[in-house]
Design a protein around this motif. Structure first.
Motif, mmCIF file in Angstrom:
data_model
loop_
_atom_site.group_PDB
_atom_site.id
_atom_site.type_symbol
_atom_site.label_atom_id
_atom_site.label_comp_id
_atom_site.label_asym_id
_atom_site.label_seq_id
_atom_site.Cartn_x
_atom_site.Cartn_y
_atom_site.Cartn_z
ATOM 1 N N ASP A 1 -105.071 6.886 23.584
ATOM 2 C CA ASP A 1 -104.889 6.770 22.127
ATOM 3 C C ASP A 1 -106.132 7.150 21.331
ATOM 4 O O ASP A 1 -106.271 6.755 20.168
ATOM 5 C CB ASP A 1 -104.448 5.350 21.732
ATOM 6 C CG ASP A 1 -103.087 4.986 22.274
ATOM 7 O OD1 ASP A 1 -102.218 5.887 22.317
ATOM 8 O OD2 ASP A 1 -102.881 3.834 22.682
ATOM 9 N N ARG B 1 -106.617 0.373 28.354
ATOM 10 C CA ARG B 1 -106.053 1.719 28.256
ATOM 11 C C ARG B 1 -106.722 2.534 27.158
ATOM 12 O O ARG B 1 -106.826 3.751 27.252
ATOM 13 C CB ARG B 1 -104.551 1.613 28.003
ATOM 14 C CG ARG B 1 -103.764 2.870 28.141
ATOM 15 C CD ARG B 1 -102.300 2.592 27.869
ATOM 16 N NE ARG B 1 -101.774 1.542 28.748
ATOM 17 C CZ ARG B 1 -100.615 0.938 28.578
ATOM 18 N NH1 ARG B 1 -99.856 1.261 27.552
ATOM 19 N NH2 ARG B 1 -100.214 0.005 29.428
ATOM 20 N N GLY C 1 -99.679 8.753 30.486
ATOM 21 C CA GLY C 1 -100.077 8.172 29.206
ATOM 22 C C GLY C 1 -101.475 8.638 28.849
ATOM 23 O O GLY C 1 -102.117 9.383 29.604
ATOM 24 N N LEU D 1 -102.685 4.894 35.014
ATOM 25 C CA LEU D 1 -102.552 4.223 33.718
ATOM 26 C C LEU D 1 -102.887 2.737 33.853
ATOM 27 O O LEU D 1 -102.256 2.030 34.648
ATOM 28 C CB LEU D 1 -101.126 4.391 33.205
ATOM 29 C CG LEU D 1 -100.797 3.749 31.855
ATOM 30 C CD1 LEU D 1 -101.494 4.517 30.732
ATOM 31 C CD2 LEU D 1 -99.280 3.732 31.627
#
Length: 368
Positions: free
Chosen positions: A212, A153, A209, A146
């Motif tokens: 997005d 990210r 993670g 991550l």
């Protein structure tokens, strides 16, 4: 013929009455009808009897006992007394295990608000990938840690390989882009690597993670273009080996990337930890909708085995434990069965999409 049919329910319960001098007290007088349960959002519970469970008596309940005891490490309200019994009595055969359950638990049939008792069983697994610590030969597909920078990210998949800032985040490299994609979909898996001496080392990578970005199905895009006849893991991996020049563009259809953290794997016989916080047991742990079914609840599953095309489907009736959740698992009569790790588990998981009926087993005195 099931053992309860051979010996009779009353005889079995009577035989096991001597296993404990203290019994859990039911919420009402002996012989009184069970309490009724009004429908709640997304579920309905109906009190049932043990003979109502299809195939009850045909399962090797000792095979489920380790998963049951694992769930008892985090007992839900009302379960402490039963969990103490289960740990202390240590049944030595399936008959004794079944009688312990029958003496202290009660089955409840699960149904949707509209009364529908048939739902859906799917399967999942823990991918196991051959990997290399360095980029070499066919090992060209990196797993990334991550990024600390929130802006970095969010980089889409297509741009990650050309961004030099990701080089320091590469944990390991695998030789199968679709196995890597499946690892990202599942959220955790195993890496099998060899050290300088040639000894095999297995570690686990878990979800840290994602970037997005929206998820898009790579398999669906290949199916729509006629590139593959089906979307099984083996078919997709074979396609990538035959079409290495197309593989990177194919994966770029899905901009989402999952980042990982690497963990030691001291016991290779243990599955990953589910939402309950205990290791998942192959063939005995299921993911459920925790808004409908409490974590740790034992469930009687009535479905059919996953089968290869052309084969006959055999009944799949067994005790499982609600020990995980998933965003796609919604509703009371819905379960995702954890099959384990490796190629066989992957094939079974990909073929698991069968009708399902479920019964929850709750301690006497505990109502839904």
């Amino acid at each position: 013929m099931a053992w309860w049919a051979r010996g009779g329910l009353a005889a079995i319960l009577g035989t096991l009455a001597a296993c404990s001098t203290t019994t859990l007290q039911p919420p009402s007088a002996p012989g009184a009808p069970p309490p009724t349960q009004a429908p709640a959002a997304g579920r309905r519970w109906v009190a049932a009897d043990w003979p109502d469970l299809p195939g009850w008596g045909g399962d090797d309940l000792l095979a489920a006992w380790p998963a049951l005891l694992a769930g008892c490490q985090r007992p839900a309200p009302g379960w402490a007394e039963f969990c103490a019994r289960a740990a202390l009595q240590s049944p030595t055969d399936p008959l004794e295990a079944a009688a312990l359950l029958m003496k202290h638990l009660r089955p409840w049939r699960l149904a949707a608000d509209n009364g529908e008792t048939t739902g859906l069983l799917t399967g999942y697994f823990e991918p196991q990938l051959t990997a290399s610590r360095t980029r070499q030969g066919t090992f060209q597909w990196p797993l990334h840690a991550l990024p600390a920078d929130p802006a970095l990210r969010r980089t889409p998949r297509r741009d990650i390989d050309t961004n030099p800032r990701f080089t320091a985040l590469e944990l390991a490299y695998v030789d199968d882009p679709f196995a890597l994609l499946q690892l990202q979909v599942q959220g955790s898996g195993r890496l099998v690597m060899r050290d300088a001496s040639g000894a095999e080392r297995i570690s686990r990578v878990t979800w840290a993670g994602h970037n997005d970005q929206p998820f898009q199905s790579v398999a669906r895009a290949l199916l729509d273009r006629g590139e593959v006849p089906d979307a099984t893991p083996r078919t997709l991996s074979d396609w990538a080996r035959r079409n290495p020049a197309k593989a990177r563009d194919a994966l770029a259809v899905n901009p989402r990337v999952v980042y990982f953290r690497e963990e030691p794997l001291p016991d290779a016989a243990q599955g990953p930890r589910g939402a309950l916080g205990v290791p998942l047991t192959p063939g005995r742990s299921v993911a459920v909708d925790k808004a409908c079914i409490g974590m740790g609840t034992p469930l009687w599953l009535d479905s059919t085995e996953p089968w290869a095309p052309g084969a006959t489907a055999a009944p799949l009736r067994r005790l499982v434990l609600a020990q995980d959740t998933g965003s796609a698992i919604t509703g009371a009569v819905r379960a995702d069965l954890f099959w384990g790790w490796g190629d066989d588990a992957a094939q079974r998981a990909s073929r698991t999409r069968q009708p399902l009926r479920l019964w929850a087993l709750l301690p006497l005195g505990v109502t839904p």
